[in-house]
Design a protein around this motif. Sequence first.
Motif, PDB file in Angstrom:
ATOM      1  N   ASP A 580      24.667 -10.177 -39.498  1.00 21.66           N
ATOM      2  CA  ASP A 580      26.040 -10.345 -39.002  1.00 21.66           C
ATOM      3  C   ASP A 580      26.087 -11.277 -37.798  1.00 21.66           C
ATOM      4  OD1 ASP A 580      26.970  -8.558 -40.941  1.00 21.66           O
ATOM      5  OD2 ASP A 580      26.595  -6.830 -39.640  1.00 21.66           O
ATOM      6  N   GLY A 581      25.298 -12.355 -37.875  1.00 22.95           N
ATOM      7  CA  GLY A 581      25.311 -13.371 -36.836  1.00 22.95           C
ATOM      8  C   GLY A 581      24.467 -13.059 -35.624  1.00 22.95           C
ATOM      9  N   GLU A 582      23.788 -11.918 -35.625  1.00 21.60           N
ATOM     10  CA  GLU A 582      22.974 -11.513 -34.469  1.00 21.60           C
ATOM     11  C   GLU A 582      21.518 -11.377 -34.895  1.00 21.60           C
ATOM     12  OE1 GLU A 582      22.520  -7.689 -31.405  1.00 21.60           O
ATOM     13  OE2 GLU A 582      24.184  -7.810 -32.834  1.00 21.60           O
ATOM     14  N   GLU A 583      20.598 -11.860 -34.061  1.00 24.37           N
ATOM     15  CA  GLU A 583      19.181 -11.735 -34.363  1.00 24.37           C
ATOM     16  C   GLU A 583      18.667 -10.374 -33.914  1.00 24.37           C
ATOM     17  OE1 GLU A 583      16.677 -14.906 -33.136  1.00 24.37           O
ATOM     18  OE2 GLU A 583      17.616 -16.367 -34.489  1.00 24.37           O
ATOM     19  N   ILE A 584      17.934  -9.702 -34.820  1.00 26.59           N
ATOM     20  CA  ILE A 584      17.421  -8.359 -34.574  1.00 26.59           C
ATOM     21  C   ILE A 584      15.930  -8.353 -34.881  1.00 26.59           C
ATOM     22  CG2 ILE A 584      17.550  -5.920 -35.276  1.00 26.59           C
ATOM     23  CD1 ILE A 584      20.444  -6.445 -36.122  1.00 26.59           C
ATOM     24  N   GLU A 585      15.152  -7.700 -34.017  1.00 25.74           N
ATOM     25  CA  GLU A 585      13.714  -7.595 -34.242  1.00 25.74           C
ATOM     26  C   GLU A 585      13.393  -6.251 -34.889  1.00 25.74           C
ATOM     27  OE1 GLU A 585      10.687  -9.143 -31.360  1.00 25.74           O
ATOM     28  OE2 GLU A 585      10.115  -7.017 -31.256  1.00 25.74           O
ATOM     29  N   LEU A 586      12.668  -6.299 -36.014  1.00 26.28           N
ATOM     30  CA  LEU A 586      12.240  -5.106 -36.738  1.00 26.28           C
ATOM     31  C   LEU A 586      10.721  -5.042 -36.729  1.00 26.28           C
ATOM     32  CD1 LEU A 586      14.533  -5.582 -39.883  1.00 26.28           C
ATOM     33  CD2 LEU A 586      15.069  -4.297 -37.801  1.00 26.28           C
ATOM     34  N   SER A 587      10.172  -3.811 -36.733  1.00 25.58           N
ATOM     35  CA  SER A 587       8.724  -3.674 -36.660  1.00 25.58           C
ATOM     36  C   SER A 587       8.275  -2.443 -37.434  1.00 25.58           C
ATOM     37  CB  SER A 587       8.272  -3.568 -35.200  1.00 25.58           C
ATOM     38  OG  SER A 587       6.869  -3.491 -35.104  1.00 25.58           O
ATOM     39  N   ALA A 588       7.113  -2.550 -38.114  1.00 25.88           N
ATOM     40  CA  ALA A 588       6.550  -1.415 -38.851  1.00 25.88           C
ATOM     41  C   ALA A 588       5.083  -1.702 -39.154  1.00 25.88           C
ATOM     42  CB  ALA A 588       7.313  -1.170 -40.145  1.00 25.88           C
ATOM     43  N   LYS A 589       4.320  -0.627 -39.406  1.00 26.69           N
ATOM     44  CA  LYS A 589       2.939  -0.762 -39.831  1.00 26.69           C
ATOM     45  C   LYS A 589       2.887  -1.215 -41.294  1.00 26.69           C
ATOM     46  CE  LYS A 589       0.383   0.622 -36.275  1.00 26.69           C
ATOM     47  NZ  LYS A 589      -0.678  -0.216 -35.677  1.00 26.69           N
ATOM     48  N   ALA A 590       1.906  -2.025 -41.614  1.00 27.06           N
ATOM     49  CA  ALA A 590       1.817  -2.616 -42.953  1.00 27.06           C
ATOM     50  C   ALA A 590       1.084  -1.698 -43.919  1.00 27.06           C
ATOM     51  CB  ALA A 590       1.127  -3.972 -42.874  1.00 27.06           C
ATOM     52  N   LYS A 591       1.583  -0.486 -44.089  1.00 31.93           N
ATOM     53  CA  LYS A 591       0.960   0.402 -45.066  1.00 31.93           C
ATOM     54  C   LYS A 591       1.317  -0.066 -46.477  1.00 31.93           C
ATOM     55  CE  LYS A 591       4.743   3.799 -45.114  1.00 31.93           C
ATOM     56  NZ  LYS A 591       5.127   5.189 -44.815  1.00 31.93           N
ATOM     57  N   LYS A 592       0.492   0.364 -47.428  1.00 30.04           N
ATOM     58  CA  LYS A 592       0.696  -0.078 -48.809  1.00 30.04           C
ATOM     59  C   LYS A 592       2.059   0.388 -49.312  1.00 30.04           C
ATOM     60  CE  LYS A 592      -0.737  -2.079 -52.599  1.00 30.04           C
ATOM     61  NZ  LYS A 592      -0.946  -3.536 -52.638  1.00 30.04           N
ATOM     62  N   PRO A 593       2.934  -0.547 -49.761  1.00 29.61           N
ATOM     63  CA  PRO A 593       4.276  -0.145 -50.177  1.00 29.61           C
ATOM     64  C   PRO A 593       4.282   0.553 -51.542  1.00 29.61           C
ATOM     65  CG  PRO A 593       4.107  -2.546 -49.896  1.00 29.61           C
ATOM     66  CD  PRO A 593       2.745  -1.989 -49.827  1.00 29.61           C
ATOM     67  N   THR A 594       5.185   1.498 -51.684  1.00 32.71           N
ATOM     68  CA  THR A 594       5.402   2.170 -52.971  1.00 32.71           C
ATOM     69  C   THR A 594       6.892   2.176 -53.286  1.00 32.71           C
ATOM     70  OG1 THR A 594       5.598   4.357 -51.945  1.00 32.71           O
ATOM     71  CG2 THR A 594       3.393   3.668 -52.664  1.00 32.71           C
ATOM     72  N   ALA A 595       7.201   2.433 -54.544  1.00 28.55           N
ATOM     73  CA  ALA A 595       8.598   2.507 -54.971  1.00 28.55           C
ATOM     74  C   ALA A 595       8.686   3.383 -56.207  1.00 28.55           C
ATOM     75  CB  ALA A 595       9.141   1.116 -55.277  1.00 28.55           C
ATOM     76  N   ILE A 596       9.887   3.865 -56.469  1.00 29.46           N
ATOM     77  CA  ILE A 596      10.137   4.632 -57.684  1.00 29.46           C
ATOM     78  C   ILE A 596      10.455   3.655 -58.810  1.00 29.46           C
ATOM     79  CG2 ILE A 596      11.580   6.359 -58.810  1.00 29.46           C
ATOM     80  CD1 ILE A 596       9.777   7.467 -56.658  1.00 29.46           C
ATOM     81  N   LYS A 597       9.744   3.794 -59.895  1.00 26.38           N
ATOM     82  CA  LYS A 597       9.960   2.921 -61.042  1.00 26.38           C
ATOM     83  C   LYS A 597      10.549   3.727 -62.197  1.00 26.38           C
ATOM     84  CE  LYS A 597       7.635  -0.179 -64.297  1.00 26.38           C
ATOM     85  NZ  LYS A 597       6.354  -0.790 -64.697  1.00 26.38           N
ATOM     86  N   THR A 598      11.696   3.302 -62.651  1.00 29.22           N
ATOM     87  CA  THR A 598      12.296   3.896 -63.836  1.00 29.22           C
ATOM     88  C   THR A 598      11.879   3.076 -65.044  1.00 29.22           C
ATOM     89  OG1 THR A 598      14.204   4.678 -62.575  1.00 29.22           O
ATOM     90  CG2 THR A 598      14.440   4.551 -64.965  1.00 29.22           C
ATOM     91  N   SER A 599      11.215   3.725 -65.956  1.00 31.81           N
ATOM     92  CA  SER A 599      10.720   3.009 -67.135  1.00 31.81           C
ATOM     93  C   SER A 599      11.177   3.732 -68.394  1.00 31.81           C
ATOM     94  CB  SER A 599       9.193   2.911 -67.086  1.00 31.81           C
ATOM     95  OG  SER A 599       8.619   4.200 -67.016  1.00 31.81           O
TER      96      SER A 599
END
Length: 620
Positions: A580-599
């Motif tokens: 929304d026109g404003e710069e924001i800094e985000l931070s997190a540890k780089a753990k292995k990403p997971t997601a729910i997969k619908t198959s």
Amino acid sequence: MRKIFYGLVLAITMIGCKATQQTAEDSTVMTNIDLVNVQDDKVIVSLDPGKFTTTTTTFYIPKTVPGTYSTDNYGKFMENLQAYDYDGNQMNVTRLNHNSWQIDQAGNLDKVTYWVNDSFDVEGEEGVFSPAGTNIEKDENFMLNLHGFVGYFEGLSENAYQLSIKHPTNLTAGTSLQKFSTPESQSNTGLDVFRAKRYFEITDNPIMYADSDMVTFNLDGMEVELQVYSPNNAYTAEDLKPNMQKVLQAQKDFLGDVNSTDKYVILLYLADMQELDARGFGALEHHTSTSVVLPETMPLETLNETMTDVVSHEFFHIITPLSVHSKEVHYFDYNNPKMSQHLWMYEGVTEYFANLFQVKQDLIDNQAFYERMSEKIATAQSFDDTMPFTELSKNVLKDKYKDSYYNVYMKGALIGMTLDIRLRELSNGEMGILDLMKKLSNKYGQNKPFEDNELIPTIVEMTYPEIQTYFDKYVIGSTPIPYDEFFAKVGVEKAETTINTSYFLKGQVPYIDGKPETNELYFREGIAYNSFLNDLGVEPNDIIKTINGKKYGIDNVYGLIVSSQGWTKDDTITMVVERDGEEIELSAKAKKPTAIKTSLKEMDLPATDKRVQLRKAWLN
């Protein structure tokens, strides 16, 4: 110096101008493109329309071309358009907008000339999809999507064209346009002459001039020509030939007795990722050819997989819109386009066939096919699932609808799939959507367009009354398709699992997208993010500014994907996004990403179950 040089070449192109007694309505539009005297990465084009009988005329360069479904304004790449009378004098020309020029006293008009810039070396390519774009690389490569070079005069789009191209003798033309022998071309190895019955054939037949890296092979009477341009010689046509030969043979086998072209041409431009070059990867269909743009850095296995998917889609356009299309497509208005309501067929059914043939011809197994359809369902449901598809198609160039265009490859393909299942159900497995397309092709064909409102009633007449209900609810109407109900008919059900993903990709589905006009990367709407992105706190439409202090955009997105593969669980990832026109800094540890997969998976059913029998008729 530049203006002087331009003027000099313009003068040279006027030598030999001759008067004609033909009226422009009857004459061939004589067109010349000079690829030898390239200046400042531009080439000069001239068109002689014959003798006009009108007092004024308008010259057009396309605003939109078939297959792109976007407003691209190719006239933005034209410079210094001049009109000349039969005595070589400049005439009055008024530029009306990006794509049209009015010429007064048209009865005196001999020809128009103008300079053309290419799109590949423009930052953001002015938003033009690269396979529909142009390249001018002196003595090396010319990607001539001809709608970016050749225009048409008011009322003359149905006139014949003769296209003469002066080219470096070390470059060979790859195209499905037929060359013609003239006294000039016989005595000049650097001159190619092509002819087209009307302007549509000009725009429908791209030409790529490159070194002679070209292979041909024959498939059941169809000659296939594959030309590859690889600026750093990463790949050759011979590298890609085995896969293309296998894939196209499988497509021919799938189509069976559907009439097809005698010749099909594949033009592959591999973009240099280290230079300012094409960045909109994919392909654009034509009746007897396809132009493909992909990154040169792809591993060969990935390149072959991608070519299988994109070329398969484009090749199946020989069914629709080649053999089955409406008047809006047949008499396409390049500068005031009227869109057909049947993108579900032109693009959706074509995309469905590009996946279906692979499972029917044993290139992939059933489960791989289900995975592809699952991904399409997930992506389609991120769009407005209540938007009538015929409404989207008819209005796809308008602001309210154009951002949903990508859904024609998702929900459009799913319309093809569910219609296929419904036809199989009603016919006890005997009739599917390919059979329907064969019937439509026999009824209409390449030169017999239909009225837009006539197609669905014709389909119902050819099939079953219940198919009208299908269209009323799911294509014309606003009811979301109940995929579970359709899959249940063929003994397939939904399953959910937790899977590992990449940081920015879930399989082949990206969490990010790009804006070619600004080079920016942003996070997509309507998609469930993986665990890492959720921890990071990204939101839809966040624009990536930097990651760990490094700027990223479309031009180095592959570098981002590769570098992220090296992140470890001990790394802290800091991302600056614009929200929304404003710069924001985000931070997190780089753990292995997971997601729910619908198959999807096949139900455990006995072989005699009618659902299993229907599934076999559908896929095998």
